[in-house]
Write a protein that holds these residues in place. Structure first.
Motif, PDB file in Angstrom:
ATOM      1  N   LEU A  80      35.296  24.722 -24.666  1.00 39.10           N
ATOM      2  CA  LEU A  80      34.143  24.784 -23.778  1.00 39.10           C
ATOM      3  C   LEU A  80      32.957  25.240 -24.604  1.00 39.10           C
ATOM      4  N   GLY A  81      31.930  24.420 -24.626  1.00 39.77           N
ATOM      5  CA  GLY A  81      30.712  24.767 -25.335  1.00 39.77           C
ATOM      6  C   GLY A  81      29.649  25.225 -24.361  1.00 39.77           C
ATOM      7  N   VAL A  82      29.134  26.435 -24.569  1.00 38.21           N
ATOM      8  CA  VAL A  82      28.093  26.988 -23.704  1.00 38.21           C
ATOM      9  C   VAL A  82      26.738  26.681 -24.319  1.00 38.21           C
ATOM     10  N   LEU A  83      25.866  26.071 -23.528  1.00 42.93           N
ATOM     11  CA  LEU A  83      24.559  25.677 -24.032  1.00 42.93           C
ATOM     12  C   LEU A  83      23.624  26.870 -24.206  1.00 42.93           C
ATOM     13  N   HIS A  84      22.810  26.794 -25.237  1.00 41.81           N
ATOM     14  CA  HIS A  84      21.700  27.731 -25.390  1.00 41.81           C
ATOM     15  C   HIS A  84      20.737  27.517 -24.232  1.00 41.81           C
ATOM     16  N   GLU A  85      19.969  28.558 -23.891  1.00 41.76           N
ATOM     17  CA  GLU A  85      19.052  28.447 -22.753  1.00 41.76           C
ATOM     18  C   GLU A  85      18.049  27.313 -22.923  1.00 41.76           C
ATOM     19  N   SER A  86      17.810  26.884 -24.154  1.00 36.48           N
ATOM     20  CA  SER A  86      16.927  25.737 -24.379  1.00 36.48           C
ATOM     21  C   SER A  86      17.582  24.432 -23.966  1.00 36.48           C
ATOM     22  N   GLY A  87      18.914  24.419 -23.841  1.00 30.67           N
ATOM     23  CA  GLY A  87      19.635  23.215 -23.483  1.00 30.67           C
ATOM     24  C   GLY A  87      19.796  22.218 -24.610  1.00 30.67           C
ATOM     25  N   GLU A  88      19.464  22.624 -25.848  1.00 30.03           N
ATOM     26  CA  GLU A  88      19.461  21.672 -26.957  1.00 30.03           C
ATOM     27  C   GLU A  88      20.676  21.797 -27.870  1.00 30.03           C
ATOM     28  N   PHE A  89      21.356  22.935 -27.863  1.00 26.94           N
ATOM     29  CA  PHE A  89      22.518  23.102 -28.742  1.00 26.94           C
ATOM     30  C   PHE A  89      23.466  24.130 -28.138  1.00 26.94           C
ATOM     31  N   LEU A  90      24.664  24.207 -28.699  1.00 30.43           N
ATOM     32  CA  LEU A  90      25.667  25.138 -28.205  1.00 30.43           C
ATOM     33  C   LEU A  90      25.483  26.507 -28.861  1.00 30.43           C
ATOM     34  N   GLU A  91      25.502  27.565 -28.057  1.00 26.48           N
ATOM     35  CA  GLU A  91      25.404  28.909 -28.599  1.00 26.48           C
ATOM     36  C   GLU A  91      26.746  29.633 -28.575  1.00 26.48           C
ATOM     37  N   GLU A  92      27.728  29.065 -27.904  1.00 22.01           N
ATOM     38  CA  GLU A  92      29.064  29.648 -27.855  1.00 22.01           C
ATOM     39  C   GLU A  92      30.070  28.512 -27.748  1.00 22.01           C
ATOM     40  N   PHE A  93      31.212  28.673 -28.397  1.00 24.22           N
ATOM     41  CA  PHE A  93      32.225  27.613 -28.402  1.00 24.22           C
ATOM     42  C   PHE A  93      33.593  28.254 -28.290  1.00 24.22           C
ATOM     43  N   ILE A  94      34.256  28.049 -27.151  1.00 25.97           N
ATOM     44  CA  ILE A  94      35.583  28.618 -26.905  1.00 25.97           C
ATOM     45  C   ILE A  94      36.611  27.520 -27.135  1.00 25.97           C
ATOM     46  N   ALA A  95      37.409  27.650 -28.182  1.00 26.24           N
ATOM     47  CA  ALA A  95      38.407  26.636 -28.538  1.00 26.24           C
ATOM     48  C   ALA A  95      39.805  27.158 -28.250  1.00 26.24           C
ATOM     49  N   VAL A  96      40.639  26.299 -27.674  1.00 23.20           N
ATOM     50  CA  VAL A  96      42.014  26.667 -27.319  1.00 23.20           C
ATOM     51  C   VAL A  96      42.949  25.574 -27.831  1.00 23.20           C
ATOM     52  N   GLY A  97      44.132  25.988 -28.286  1.00 23.77           N
ATOM     53  CA  GLY A  97      45.142  25.023 -28.701  1.00 23.77           C
ATOM     54  C   GLY A  97      45.348  24.944 -30.198  1.00 23.77           C
ATOM     55  N   LEU A  98      44.452  25.539 -30.977  1.00 24.23           N
ATOM     56  CA  LEU A  98      44.593  25.509 -32.424  1.00 24.23           C
ATOM     57  C   LEU A  98      45.742  26.415 -32.861  1.00 24.23           C
ATOM     58  N   THR A  99      46.514  25.957 -33.809  1.00 25.29           N
ATOM     59  CA  THR A  99      47.556  26.808 -34.378  1.00 25.29           C
ATOM     60  C   THR A  99      46.913  27.838 -35.307  1.00 25.29           C
ATOM     61  N   GLU A 100      47.689  28.844 -35.683  1.00 27.32           N
ATOM     62  CA  GLU A 100      47.171  29.850 -36.607  1.00 27.32           C
ATOM     63  C   GLU A 100      46.748  29.216 -37.925  1.00 27.32           C
ATOM     64  N   GLN A 101      47.539  28.229 -38.384  1.00 27.31           N
ATOM     65  CA  GLN A 101      47.190  27.560 -39.633  1.00 27.31           C
ATOM     66  C   GLN A 101      45.881  26.790 -39.489  1.00 27.31           C
ATOM     67  N   GLU A 102      45.719  26.104 -38.340  1.00 25.58           N
ATOM     68  CA  GLU A 102      44.481  25.357 -38.122  1.00 25.58           C
ATOM     69  C   GLU A 102      43.281  26.297 -38.028  1.00 25.58           C
ATOM     70  N   ARG A 103      43.467  27.458 -37.407  1.00 25.74           N
ATOM     71  CA  ARG A 103      42.368  28.429 -37.354  1.00 25.74           C
ATOM     72  C   ARG A 103      42.031  28.956 -38.749  1.00 25.74           C
ATOM     73  N   ASP A 104      43.064  29.194 -39.537  1.00 27.32           N
ATOM     74  CA  ASP A 104      42.830  29.659 -40.912  1.00 27.32           C
ATOM     75  C   ASP A 104      42.077  28.605 -41.718  1.00 27.32           C
ATOM     76  N   ASP A 105      42.448  27.339 -41.529  1.00 32.28           N
ATOM     77  CA  ASP A 105      41.786  26.251 -42.259  1.00 32.28           C
ATOM     78  C   ASP A 105      40.310  26.131 -41.887  1.00 32.28           C
ATOM     79  N   LEU A 106      39.979  26.549 -40.650  1.00 33.87           N
ATOM     80  CA  LEU A 106      38.598  26.428 -40.186  1.00 33.87           C
ATOM     81  C   LEU A 106      37.840  27.763 -40.255  1.00 33.87           C
ATOM     82  N   ALA A 107      38.468  28.763 -40.892  1.00 32.18           N
ATOM     83  CA  ALA A 107      37.887  30.105 -40.888  1.00 32.18           C
ATOM     84  C   ALA A 107      36.492  30.138 -41.503  1.00 32.18           C
ATOM     85  N   GLU A 108      36.252  29.313 -42.508  1.00 39.43           N
ATOM     86  CA  GLU A 108      34.960  29.316 -43.198  1.00 39.43           C
ATOM     87  C   GLU A 108      33.978  28.315 -42.615  1.00 39.43           C
ATOM     88  N   VAL A 109      34.415  27.589 -41.575  1.00 38.63           N
ATOM     89  CA  VAL A 109      33.568  26.539 -40.990  1.00 38.63           C
ATOM     90  C   VAL A 109      32.832  27.110 -39.783  1.00 38.63           C
TER      91      VAL A 109
END
Length: 444
Positions: A80-109
């Protein structure tokens, strides 16, 4: 001879009739399966809406929206991506379903801010089904380490007519692309989600206002040199955050330091108002009378009984008085937990004594006084039961756990120390808590 019109119609052979019946029964069975599946999906949607509506914390609501959407359509990934009050980009991103390895792989992203296909849904807030994300005209590819995703179902979530954010689902467990039925049920869920989000936001505003109100009722600690003092208040966990815990400290005309910790029964505005009233009365009595703490608590009990309908209240009142070789603690309690003393060599001792009865029960009951010398460099901790009580454990277990934390961190600066006690409390967190700590001067 019979006329042609009077001839009996020819019936299909028995074998053909059986096949026709089987085909019709097959069609009926398929329709029944579809109806059952529709019923199950509608029941699942109803259960999901009820589950979301029970949450009052906004972050919990957002996470529950994602997980219930995933369950409804059998998706492996959800966000679920929460929009910035400007409505132009996401200011929060709640991701579910990633494995621990997948989260580690994306840690720097960095989390997505609304580019590519995700950004397409921001600019075009209609529901979106994609069978191959990479082939979509808006696709910008995935960052390194991102799990492979092919399919996407995206639905916008509106709150009071404004786009709040976007719900993204990817990869059904059965490997099939999302279909129209998936889209319909997620769109329906998004409608309910918007209401749940608004409820959570309103509750959060009320909760924060109530907490601010209660904090305004609590005093700012005075300069109590040569002692140092620090205090902290933590509201109860959801949903009831307003409570009746309080602390106080005051420099008395005779040079003694008065210390109070108390807890009005209840978690509502009435409890908070009763707390403010009781604290004010006790402070006035403590400042005006140079009598033992027991007599001040007795007078407070009589005054409350005569002038208010306040709930039962526990309290501990102490005077720290100078003596030739240091300081002496004199205290009396009204059904309150004992203070905890941590010596300079980090030994813990609860100052257990007759606790007396709480205020508001029996004004004729005698209240005992207690006293003992305070060693140099010692830390004295006054606290309410919300710090140590847990329904699954005896109160002594909570007291022992508090003593262990206190001795471990007794060398911290006092404000950091009370913060640590509040952060590592052994209670279940469902009651508000107040802590006041006072440290005696070191030996000279």
């Amino acid at each position: 001879m019979m006329a042609k019109d009077d001839e009996e119609p020819q019936r299909p052979p028995v074998s053909d009739l059986g096949r026709l019946q089987e085909a019709e029964l097959g069609d009926i069975a398929e329709r029944l399966r579809e109806l059952a599946a529709t019923k199950d999906r509608l029941q699942g949607l109803l259960n999901a809406v009820l589950a979301i509506s029970r949450e009052l914390d906004l972050s919990s609501v957002l996470h529950r929206i994602v997980t219930t959407a995933m369950d409804l359509v059998g998706a492996r990934y959800g966000a679920l991506g929460v929009l910035h009050e400007s409505g132009e980009f996401l200011e929060e991103f709640i991701a579910v379903g990633l494995t621990e390895q997948e989260r580690d792989d994306l840690a720097e992203v960095e989390f997505p801010h609304g580019r590519g296909v995700l950004g397409y849904l921001i600019r075009h807030p209609e529901s979106l089904r994609v069978e191959d994300i990479r082939s979509h005209p808006a696709s910008a590819g995935f960052p390194p380490g991102h799990p492979r995703m092919r399919t996407l179902l995206g639905v916008a979530i509106s709150v009071r007519g404004e786009i709040y954010g976007d719900l993204y689902l990817s990869e059904r467990h059965d490997g099939r692309p999302f279909d129209g039925a998936d889209e319909e049920v997620v769109v329906a869920l998004a409608g309910a989600a918007g209401i749940a989000i608004e409820n959570a936001r309103l509750f959060g505003q009320i909760r924060d206002s109530a907490e601010t109100f209660q904090r305004l009722l609590l005093p700012t600690l005075p300069d109590v040199r040569p002692f140092t003092a620090a205090a902290i208040y933590r509201p109860a966990a959801e949903p009831n955050r307003l409570g009746g815990d309080w602390y106080d400290a005051v420099i008395l005309p005779d040079g003694a330091v008065g210390v109070v910790i108390g807890d009005v029964v209840g978690h509502d505005l009435h409890a908070a108002a009763a707390m403010a009233q009781t604290r004010s009365m006790l402070r006035a009595l403590l400042y005006d009378r140079r009598t033992p703490p027991s007599s001040i608590l007795t007078q407070l009990d009589h005054t409350l009984h005569a002038t208010t309908l306040n709930p039962i209240t526990t309290a501990l009142l102490a005077r720290i008085e100078p003596r030739d070789d240091g300081w002496s603690l004199h205290w009396s309690t009204a059904g309150h937990l004992p203070p905890l003393l941590i010596t300079a060599d980090q030994r813990a001792e609860y100052l257990r004594a007759d606790p007396g009865i709480p205020l508001g029960i029996n004004t004729a009951h005698a209240r005992p006084d207690h006293s003992r010398p305070l060693p140099a460099g010692a830390t004295l901790i006054f606290f309410t039961d919300g710090l140590v009580e847990h329904p699954a454990h005896a109160i002594d277990e909570g007291l022992d756990a508090l003593a262990a934390v206190a001795t471990t961190h007794a060398d911290q600066p006092l404000q950091d120390f009370v913060q640590t006690l509040a952060d590592h409390h052994p209670s279940d967190g469902h009651d508000d808590m107040a802590i006041l700590a006072l440290r005696t001067p070191p030996a000279t």
